[in-house]
Scaffold this motif. Sequence first.
Motif: not given
Length: 360
Positions: A299-313
């Motif tokens: 499990t890991f996080n990126l700097p922002t939730p928006e970047l996380e959503a972009q990463f997953i997409k």
Amino acid sequence: MPERIYNFSAGPSTLPEEVLAQAAKDIVNFNNKGMGLIEMSHRSKDFIAVADECEANLRELMKIPANYKVLFLQGGASTQFAMIPMNLLGEGKSATYLNTGVWAKKAIKEAKLFGKVQVAYTSEESTFNHVPKDSDYTVDPASEYLYFVTNNTIYGTQFPAMPKCEKMLIADMSSDILSREFDITPFGIVYAGAQKNMGPAGVTVVIIREDLLDRSPENLPTMFKYKTHADNGSMFNTPPCFSIYVVGLVLKWLKKLGGVAAMEKINKEKAALLYNAIDSSDFYRGHAQPGSRSNMNITFNLPTPELEAQFIKEAAALGMDGLKGHRSVGGCRASIYNAFPKAGVEALVAFMKEFEKKNS
């Protein structure tokens, strides 16, 4: 069929390709019988041979002694949250539980319906980002057993070694069974839903010490007694035949790889690749504390939730699916169970580096 993707799902999860190919054939025509495995009577000679071989291979791979019964049950691992205290607790009896995540919390809730429960440790205040050491808690001397979850899929934590105490151990190993070697003899019960590391959804494997079979209260319904299933070879009612069969194929595949010891080495290598990518960057942040990190669910996080959503997409567009973290934690989660290929981890690490360059 399109090219196979990398399935990072936490479960149901990826299976070995050779297992899927064989299962696809046997659904239609099993052992050249002119009918499929899923059409076959569970009382038939052919299916009984399947179940017997599955049990024998599991015993060999896990070094299960003769004084333990292997049961193939339905109802998912969640049914075991209640079956264990139903059979082993009762009026005046107590048990100790370690609360390390959602599934432990659910088990605690069910156990309280049937006996006294002492929660000796909880990591909830830190969003379950670690598991305890033996010195972090005390087991009530009156307890019948110590219950814990070996690997926490949602939070990416795992006990690096099994707890040591004078009481009988009981463990939910749904997400890391067969991923590493351990000594089963301190355990009264080990159980696992198959859909994460053993096969498809539908069967729960329960390994129970024989002397515990006579502990259930007389007024317990027949289907909820472990002894019922042990005495009937897991066939008191129609078992989940196809799921058992696929578990058997996975066990054969694991034996060909060299068994659990060989698999443990591979799992450590896969996890190290991904943790190294996280630790060498300020862009990615692991959720689990280093001493509690899981080799199965990272499990890991990126700097922002928006970047996380972009990463997953973007990862999904490149054939890397299932990377969205659980809603209770957010972020990302890469589940890399036994059957997950090392090449998939390497592909994810390469993507992580490129994504960081473009977005940092």
